[in-house]
Design a protein around this motif. Structure first.
Motif, PDB file in Angstrom:
ATOM      1  N   ALA A   1       1.106  -1.632  -0.482  1.00 25.19           N
ATOM      2  CA  ALA A   1       0.102  -0.054  -0.029  1.00 25.19           C
ATOM      3  C   ALA A   1       1.064   1.219  -0.266  1.00 25.19           C
ATOM      4  O   ALA A   1       0.363   2.065  -0.933  1.00 25.19           O
TER       5      ALA A   1
ATOM      6  N   GLU B   1       3.570   1.892  -1.492  1.00 28.42           N
ATOM      7  CA  GLU B   1       3.684   2.252  -3.215  1.00 28.42           C
ATOM      8  C   GLU B   1       2.749   2.908  -3.629  1.00 28.42           C
ATOM      9  O   GLU B   1       3.537   4.492  -3.863  1.00 28.42           O
ATOM     10  N   VAL B   2       1.705   2.991  -3.477  1.00 25.80           N
ATOM     11  CA  VAL B   2       0.537   2.999  -3.533  1.00 25.80           C
ATOM     12  C   VAL B   2       0.283   4.225  -3.278  1.00 25.80           C
ATOM     13  O   VAL B   2       0.115   5.888  -3.762  1.00 25.80           O
ATOM     14  N   LEU B   3      -0.430   5.152  -1.750  1.00 27.19           N
ATOM     15  CA  LEU B   3       0.188   5.922  -1.452  1.00 27.19           C
ATOM     16  C   LEU B   3       0.608   7.242  -1.583  1.00 27.19           C
ATOM     17  O   LEU B   3       0.512   7.915  -1.451  1.00 27.19           O
TER      18      LEU B   3
ATOM     19  N   THR C   1      -7.902   8.437   0.464  1.00 31.10           N
ATOM     20  CA  THR C   1      -7.405   7.296   0.126  1.00 31.10           C
ATOM     21  C   THR C   1      -6.740   6.617   1.404  1.00 31.10           C
ATOM     22  O   THR C   1      -7.006   5.380   2.352  1.00 31.10           O
TER      23      THR C   1
ATOM     24  N   TRP D   1      -8.031   3.446   3.556  1.00 38.38           N
ATOM     25  CA  TRP D   1      -7.296   2.140   4.131  1.00 38.38           C
ATOM     26  C   TRP D   1      -6.603   2.402   5.257  1.00 38.38           C
ATOM     27  O   TRP D   1      -6.519   1.065   5.812  1.00 38.38           O
TER      28      TRP D   1
ATOM     29  N   GLU E   1      -8.407   4.452  -6.732  1.00 38.61           N
ATOM     30  CA  GLU E   1      -6.923   5.126  -5.719  1.00 38.61           C
ATOM     31  C   GLU E   1      -7.273   3.401  -4.844  1.00 38.61           C
ATOM     32  O   GLU E   1      -6.590   2.849  -4.760  1.00 38.61           O
TER      33      GLU E   1
ATOM     34  N   ILE F   1      -6.781   0.629  -7.357  1.00 41.70           N
ATOM     35  CA  ILE F   1      -5.126   0.478  -7.635  1.00 41.70           C
ATOM     36  C   ILE F   1      -4.403  -0.188  -5.974  1.00 41.70           C
ATOM     37  O   ILE F   1      -3.667  -1.025  -6.987  1.00 41.70           O
ATOM     38  N   LEU F   2      -4.859   0.761  -5.415  1.00 41.17           N
ATOM     39  CA  LEU F   2      -4.535   0.171  -3.997  1.00 41.17           C
ATOM     40  C   LEU F   2      -4.827  -1.136  -4.221  1.00 41.17           C
ATOM     41  O   LEU F   2      -3.570  -2.282  -3.249  1.00 41.17           O
TER      42      LEU F   2
ATOM     43  N   ALA G   1      -2.086  -3.735  -5.718  1.00 39.20           N
ATOM     44  CA  ALA G   1      -0.870  -3.826  -4.778  1.00 39.20           C
ATOM     45  C   ALA G   1      -1.169  -4.845  -4.053  1.00 39.20           C
ATOM     46  O   ALA G   1      -0.365  -5.392  -4.095  1.00 39.20           O
ATOM     47  N   VAL G   2      -2.053  -5.012  -2.722  1.00 39.83           N
ATOM     48  CA  VAL G   2      -2.287  -5.278  -1.546  1.00 39.83           C
ATOM     49  C   VAL G   2      -2.537  -6.718  -2.196  1.00 39.83           C
ATOM     50  O   VAL G   2      -2.392  -7.744  -1.523  1.00 39.83           O
TER      51      VAL G   2
ATOM     52  N   ARG H   1       3.514  -8.551  -9.088  1.00 36.19           N
ATOM     53  CA  ARG H   1       2.150  -8.660  -9.674  1.00 36.19           C
ATOM     54  C   ARG H   1       2.669  -8.377 -11.272  1.00 36.19           C
ATOM     55  O   ARG H   1       0.699  -9.095 -12.265  1.00 36.19           O
TER      56      ARG H   1
ATOM     57  N   ASP I   1      -3.581  11.867   6.780  1.00 37.60           N
ATOM     58  CA  ASP I   1      -1.888  12.168   6.231  1.00 37.60           C
ATOM     59  C   ASP I   1      -2.509  13.570   6.526  1.00 37.60           C
ATOM     60  O   ASP I   1      -3.094  14.136   6.688  1.00 37.60           O
TER      61      ASP I   1
END
Lengths: 65, 203
Positions: A48, A50-52, B25, B29, B70, B73-74, B77-78, B86, B166
């Motif tokens: 995550a 990487e994406v964030l 996002t 998450w 997102e 996309i996220l 990845a996970v 991947r 964040d």
């Protein structure tokens, strides 16, 4: 119709405003608990970052000073 | 114009009734994917207090369309691992993409159980949003994804708050929006802003 009216009309259809405050809190907490259960099924949580990071959300450290 | 107002999650009770809160996002998450947060019960409780508090304030939660994008996309990845890994997996079996899409469905289904969550994505990404985002990225160093989310929110004047985990948006100048962040983040932002003020004074 304004955007706010559209949004709250959707919540009316969803029955949100028929709930008591306690029911709202209870259902929200149940949803949060269901979401939290997903965590155990994710094999690569570290990916995550990487994406964030790519999106600019880079500061993950809870204890970051 | 002043810097965007910041509030900690603990002050969720200050959200006026019938407000609209956009999640970014990073916050979504933390709700479904971030295992580290389970090691910090205080932070997890703070996050839960905030989200349940929005419902108690009779306010709505929305996701800008960029956050939906997102999430896809996220999730890729996970579920499928780091980028090179991947790519190799997908080259061997394209049907593996079903797994991250199933995860997105699962996340959205559970988000929808929040009684005040609005299921449909809000906003659009058009030429104006992209141009404004690129301008903000150039002027303020805000990364593209954040700039797009911010501009989508700004394109919908009825959205009152951005909630994020964040510190990305805190240096934006904005008289209307308020940013909700976790308490630890609130402290560091306040400190950074204080330093900025001191430096300006010294200059």
């Amino acid at each position: 119709m304004s955007f706010r009216e559209e949004i709250f009309n959707e919540l009316v259809k969803k029955g949100f405003f028929n709930l008591t405050e306690e029911e709202k809190e209870k259902r929200a907490q149940e949803a949060l608990d269901s979401l939290a259960k997903i965590k155990s099924t994710i094999p690569y949580p570290e990916a995550a970052s990487e994406v964030l990071r790519g999106s600019g959300r880079v500061n993950h450290g809870f204890n970051q000073n | 114009m002043d810097l965007i107002k910041i509030k900690p999650f603990s002050l969720v009770n200050e959200i006026p009734q019938n407000s609209i809160v956009a999640f970014d996002t990073s916050l979504v998450w933390r709700l479904y994917g971030d295992k580290d947060i389970e090691k910090d019960p205080k932070l997890k409780n703070e996050l839960n207090y905030f989200v349940t508090g929005i419902a108690k304030r009779n306010s709505a939660i929305v996701l800008p369309i960029k956050v939906h994008e997102e999430l896809n996309i996220l999730s890729t990845a996970v579920v499928l691992g780091p980028k090179e890994e991947r790519k190799a997996k997908l080259n061997a079996d394209r049907t593996l993409m079903n797994k991250p899409m199933d995860l997105v469905d699962q996340v959205l289904t559970n988000l929808s159980k929040l009684p005040n969550f609005v299921d449909r994505p809000v906003g659009n990404i058009d030429q104006t949003i992209l141009e404004n985002s690129r301008r903000i990225s150039r002027d303020l160093g805000l990364e593209h994804g954040d700039a797009v989310i911010y501009n989508i929110v700004k394109s919908i004047p009825d959205i009152d708050f951005i909630a994020t985990f964040d510190a990305d948006f805190h240096f934006l100048k904005d008289d209307k929006l308020t940013l909700y962040v976790p308490g630890f983040r609130y402290v560091t932002i306040k400190r950074d802003r204080q330093k900025l003020t001191e430096n300006l004074y010294l200059d």
